[in-house]
Design a protein around this motif. Sequence first.
Motif, PDB file in Angstrom:
ATOM      1  N   SER A   1      73.376-128.057  77.425  1.00  0.00           N
ATOM      2  CA  SER A   1      73.421-128.531  76.052  1.00  0.00           C
ATOM      3  C   SER A   1      73.456-127.337  75.108  1.00  0.00           C
ATOM      4  CB  SER A   1      72.206-129.406  75.735  1.00  0.00           C
ATOM      5  OG  SER A   1      71.018-128.625  75.789  1.00  0.00           O
ATOM      6  N   LEU A   2      73.708-127.625  73.837  1.00  0.00           N
ATOM      7  CA  LEU A   2      73.719-126.563  72.835  1.00  0.00           C
ATOM      8  C   LEU A   2      72.345-125.932  72.708  1.00  0.00           C
ATOM      9  CD1 LEU A   2      75.285-125.001  70.662  1.00  0.00           C
ATOM     10  CD2 LEU A   2      74.649-126.812  69.042  1.00  0.00           C
ATOM     11  N   SER A   3      71.307-126.749  72.755  1.00  0.00           N
ATOM     12  CA  SER A   3      69.952-126.198  72.646  1.00  0.00           C
ATOM     13  C   SER A   3      69.632-125.296  73.831  1.00  0.00           C
ATOM     14  CB  SER A   3      68.930-127.334  72.549  1.00  0.00           C
ATOM     15  OG  SER A   3      69.006-128.200  73.674  1.00  0.00           O
ATOM     16  N   ASP A   4      70.145-125.639  75.014  1.00  0.00           N
ATOM     17  CA  ASP A   4      69.954-124.765  76.177  1.00  0.00           C
ATOM     18  C   ASP A   4      70.632-123.415  75.953  1.00  0.00           C
ATOM     19  OD1 ASP A   4      68.563-126.740  77.485  1.00  0.00           O
ATOM     20  OD2 ASP A   4      70.227-127.339  78.800  1.00  0.00           O
ATOM     21  N   LEU A   5      71.837-123.445  75.393  1.00  0.00           N
ATOM     22  CA  LEU A   5      72.562-122.197  75.141  1.00  0.00           C
ATOM     23  C   LEU A   5      71.825-121.342  74.126  1.00  0.00           C
ATOM     24  CD1 LEU A   5      75.031-120.344  75.452  1.00  0.00           C
ATOM     25  CD2 LEU A   5      76.176-121.715  73.687  1.00  0.00           C
ATOM     26  N   VAL A   6      71.339-121.957  73.057  1.00  0.00           N
ATOM     27  CA  VAL A   6      70.606-121.213  72.036  1.00  0.00           C
ATOM     28  C   VAL A   6      69.354-120.576  72.640  1.00  0.00           C
ATOM     29  CG1 VAL A   6      69.286-121.418  69.896  1.00  0.00           C
ATOM     30  CG2 VAL A   6      71.494-122.571  70.116  1.00  0.00           C
TER      31      VAL A   6
ATOM     32  N   LYS B   1      68.628-116.558  72.898  1.00  0.00           N
ATOM     33  CA  LYS B   1      67.428-115.971  72.301  1.00  0.00           C
ATOM     34  C   LYS B   1      66.618-115.192  73.327  1.00  0.00           C
ATOM     35  CE  LYS B   1      66.766-119.086  68.368  1.00  0.00           C
ATOM     36  NZ  LYS B   1      65.870-120.078  67.710  1.00  0.00           N
ATOM     37  N   SER B   2      66.681-115.615  74.577  1.00  0.00           N
ATOM     38  CA  SER B   2      65.917-114.919  75.620  1.00  0.00           C
ATOM     39  C   SER B   2      66.601-113.635  76.077  1.00  0.00           C
ATOM     40  CB  SER B   2      65.709-115.855  76.822  1.00  0.00           C
ATOM     41  OG  SER B   2      66.943-116.089  77.506  1.00  0.00           O
ATOM     42  N   LYS B   3      67.909-113.511  75.747  1.00  0.00           N
ATOM     43  CA  LYS B   3      68.667-112.324  76.167  1.00  0.00           C
ATOM     44  C   LYS B   3      69.504-111.806  75.001  1.00  0.00           C
ATOM     45  CE  LYS B   3      69.055-113.819  81.000  1.00  0.00           C
ATOM     46  NZ  LYS B   3      69.992-114.076  82.126  1.00  0.00           N
ATOM     47  N   PRO B   4      68.853-111.337  73.945  1.00  0.00           N
ATOM     48  CA  PRO B   4      69.606-110.911  72.757  1.00  0.00           C
ATOM     49  C   PRO B   4      70.570-109.771  73.062  1.00  0.00           C
ATOM     50  CG  PRO B   4      67.317-110.176  72.646  1.00  0.00           C
ATOM     51  CD  PRO B   4      67.405-111.129  73.799  1.00  0.00           C
TER      52      PRO B   4
ATOM     53  N   VAL C   1      70.689-116.100  66.780  1.00  0.00           N
ATOM     54  CA  VAL C   1      70.849-115.444  68.078  1.00  0.00           C
ATOM     55  C   VAL C   1      71.806-114.265  67.916  1.00  0.00           C
ATOM     56  CG1 VAL C   1      70.405-117.569  69.339  1.00  0.00           C
ATOM     57  CG2 VAL C   1      72.762-116.949  68.761  1.00  0.00           C
ATOM     58  N   HIS C   2      71.886-113.452  68.963  1.00  0.00           N
ATOM     59  CA  HIS C   2      72.816-112.318  68.951  1.00  0.00           C
ATOM     60  C   HIS C   2      73.562-112.276  70.269  1.00  0.00           C
ATOM     61  CE1 HIS C   2      74.649-108.448  68.440  1.00  0.00           C
ATOM     62  NE2 HIS C   2      73.986-107.930  69.470  1.00  0.00           N
ATOM     63  N   ALA C   3      74.899-112.295  70.183  1.00  0.00           N
ATOM     64  CA  ALA C   3      75.752-112.174  71.357  1.00  0.00           C
ATOM     65  C   ALA C   3      76.809-111.114  71.065  1.00  0.00           C
ATOM     66  CB  ALA C   3      76.407-113.506  71.704  1.00  0.00           C
ATOM     67  N   THR C   4      77.270-110.440  72.095  1.00  0.00           N
ATOM     68  CA  THR C   4      78.253-109.380  71.936  1.00  0.00           C
ATOM     69  C   THR C   4      79.655-109.958  71.857  1.00  0.00           C
ATOM     70  OG1 THR C   4      76.855-107.837  73.174  1.00  0.00           O
ATOM     71  CG2 THR C   4      79.189-107.276  72.953  1.00  0.00           C
TER      72      THR C   4
END
Length: 212
Positions: A141-146, A150-153, A180-183
């Motif tokens: 789900s989207l909440s799982d992705l968020v 967040k656990s792996k910025p 969140v932060h993703a590359t």
Amino acid sequence: MSKSYLPRRTFLLGSLAGLLLPGKVAAQPYPSNLIRIVVPIGAGTPPDIISRMVADGLAANEGWRLVVENRPGALQTIAMNDVSGRPADGYTLLTMSLPMTVTPSLLPKAEIRPDVDFDPVIKISKSYTVLVTTPSLPVNSLSDLVALLKSKPGKLNFSSAGFGTPSHLIGEMFALQAGVHATHVPYQQFPQAIADLISGNVQHVCHHASRY
């Protein structure tokens, strides 16, 4: 599809509504020559596929001679400059896609604007944006992705069709809104971005789905 007239420079509209025909040039019998449809991004992308469907339909139903050419690069200004430099006779068409709408803001010195330098003909598709993850990512789900982001910025990647494209801007907007932060991993050819998403080289992408 009935025969019509396409004076001045024109572009095929993708994702924008409306049919406008300029009245500044007297109508002439159309077409009598080969028609070029210039696509501003690579082969295999939704605008390319839809442009070829339009070309095939016109050739089959009207007997027109058309060719589709891909001119990707430089936030679609390569294709725009190509078409704007052609005679304004309706024999060179430009397929508009979403990145073109942000080009004037991102490249203010490009001296070309889709809303000024071209005349719209017709809407040929609607586009929707969907967030897609690689099958190997442990989310449902989207909440799982968020939560995972967040656990792996900064350790997870998202792909796009290049800097400043809608897939890039929407991906960054999603990150800001979700906190969140993703590359960001930009690609010159979006089909390669999808291939890397499927293989797991990147983890998610904000992808455009088009309806003809």
